[in-house]
Design a protein around this motif. Structure first.
Motif, PDB file in Angstrom:
ATOM      1  N   ARG A 109     -10.159   9.091  -3.642  1.00  0.00           N
ATOM      2  CA  ARG A 109      -9.716  10.462  -3.834  1.00  0.00           C
ATOM      3  C   ARG A 109     -10.567  11.345  -2.940  1.00  0.00           C
ATOM      4  O   ARG A 109     -11.780  11.324  -3.028  1.00  0.00           O
ATOM      5  CB  ARG A 109      -9.896  10.913  -5.280  1.00  0.00           C
ATOM      6  N   ASP A 152      -7.515  -1.608  -2.526  1.00  0.00           N
ATOM      7  CA  ASP A 152      -8.872  -2.011  -2.846  1.00  0.00           C
ATOM      8  C   ASP A 152      -9.771  -1.452  -1.749  1.00  0.00           C
ATOM      9  O   ASP A 152      -9.640  -1.829  -0.581  1.00  0.00           O
ATOM     10  CB  ASP A 152      -8.948  -3.534  -2.896  1.00  0.00           C
ATOM     11  N   THR A 153     -10.674  -0.569  -2.094  1.00  0.00           N
ATOM     12  CA  THR A 153     -11.498   0.108  -1.089  1.00  0.00           C
ATOM     13  C   THR A 153     -12.556  -0.786  -0.460  1.00  0.00           C
ATOM     14  O   THR A 153     -13.244  -0.359   0.453  1.00  0.00           O
ATOM     15  CB  THR A 153     -12.186   1.351  -1.696  1.00  0.00           C
ATOM     16  N   LEU A 158      -0.408   7.325  -3.963  1.00  0.00           N
ATOM     17  CA  LEU A 158      -0.042   7.708  -5.320  1.00  0.00           C
ATOM     18  C   LEU A 158      -0.070   9.221  -5.443  1.00  0.00           C
ATOM     19  O   LEU A 158       0.687   9.804  -6.219  1.00  0.00           O
ATOM     20  CB  LEU A 158      -0.993   7.061  -6.322  1.00  0.00           C
ATOM     21  N   MET A 218      -4.698   9.786  -2.854  1.00  0.00           N
ATOM     22  CA  MET A 218      -5.039   8.706  -3.773  1.00  0.00           C
ATOM     23  C   MET A 218      -4.184   7.510  -3.368  1.00  0.00           C
ATOM     24  O   MET A 218      -2.958   7.605  -3.328  1.00  0.00           O
ATOM     25  CB  MET A 218      -4.770   9.087  -5.218  1.00  0.00           C
ATOM     26  N   LEU A 219      -4.854   6.422  -3.005  1.00  0.00           N
ATOM     27  CA  LEU A 219      -4.189   5.222  -2.510  1.00  0.00           C
ATOM     28  C   LEU A 219      -4.314   4.088  -3.518  1.00  0.00           C
ATOM     29  O   LEU A 219      -5.290   4.027  -4.258  1.00  0.00           O
ATOM     30  CB  LEU A 219      -4.834   4.772  -1.195  1.00  0.00           C
ATOM     31  N   ASN A 220      -3.356   3.186  -3.490  1.00  0.00           N
ATOM     32  CA  ASN A 220      -3.443   2.014  -4.365  1.00  0.00           C
ATOM     33  C   ASN A 220      -4.005   0.815  -3.598  1.00  0.00           C
ATOM     34  O   ASN A 220      -3.471  -0.274  -3.656  1.00  0.00           O
ATOM     35  CB  ASN A 220      -2.067   1.680  -4.960  1.00  0.00           C
ATOM     36  N   PRO A 279       0.830  -1.211   0.000  1.00  0.00           N
ATOM     37  CA  PRO A 279       0.000   0.000   0.000  1.00  0.00           C
ATOM     38  C   PRO A 279       0.865   1.261   0.000  1.00  0.00           C
ATOM     39  O   PRO A 279       1.867   1.326   0.704  1.00  0.00           O
ATOM     40  CB  PRO A 279      -0.782  -0.098   1.304  1.00  0.00           C
ATOM     41  N   GLU A 280       0.466   2.224  -0.815  1.00  0.00           N
ATOM     42  CA  GLU A 280       1.188   3.489  -0.841  1.00  0.00           C
ATOM     43  C   GLU A 280       0.278   4.594  -1.360  1.00  0.00           C
ATOM     44  O   GLU A 280      -0.737   4.341  -1.989  1.00  0.00           O
ATOM     45  CB  GLU A 280       2.446   3.396  -1.694  1.00  0.00           C
ATOM     46  N   SER A 317     -10.347   3.643  -6.876  1.00  0.00           N
ATOM     47  CA  SER A 317      -9.390   4.505  -6.195  1.00  0.00           C
ATOM     48  C   SER A 317     -10.094   5.401  -5.206  1.00  0.00           C
ATOM     49  O   SER A 317     -11.282   5.666  -5.313  1.00  0.00           O
ATOM     50  CB  SER A 317      -8.611   5.339  -7.206  1.00  0.00           C
TER      51      SER A 317
END
Length: 105
Positions: free
Chosen positions: A103, A31-32, A5, A27-29, A2-3, A101
């Motif tokens: 946001r 799965d929400t 973006l 913005m994260l990579n 996880p990071e 994503s």
């Protein structure tokens, strides 16, 4: 792994001790749909003054991205938890419908 973006933060008023609005874009990579009580902490908010407790947050874009956050695991969406002593705003991630994503601004 996880990071972030995208990670950006700004404020409306540049003057110390003045009323202010913070704007945060994330913005994260991830799965929400599987956050499982993860949280994001915005730390070192030196000089911020507000009584500790729940803070309502909003998404000015109208996309309702603020609903990905709560002040506690399983808590009400669209809130965060402010700790005045630690100068930290905690945002617990809430599973979103359908993944995608994240946001928020």
């Amino acid at each position: 792994p996880p990071e972030f973006l995208v990670l950006a933060m700004g404020q409306v008023n540049p003057f110390p001790a003045a009323a202010n609005t913070l704007s945060v874009t994330l913005m994260l990579n991830l799965d929400t749909t599987v956050f499982d009580d993860h949280r994001i902490e915005l730390a070192n908010l030196a000089g911020a003054r507000r009584a500790s407790g729940v803070v309502d947050i909003r998404d000015p874009t109208g996309r309702n991205a603020h609903l990905f956050f709560a002040a506690a695991p399983g808590g009400t969406q669209g809130q965060a938890l402010w700790d005045e002593d630690a100068e930290v705003l905690a945002l617990f991630l809430v599973p979103g419908p359908g993944g995608g994503s994240l946001r928020a601004k």
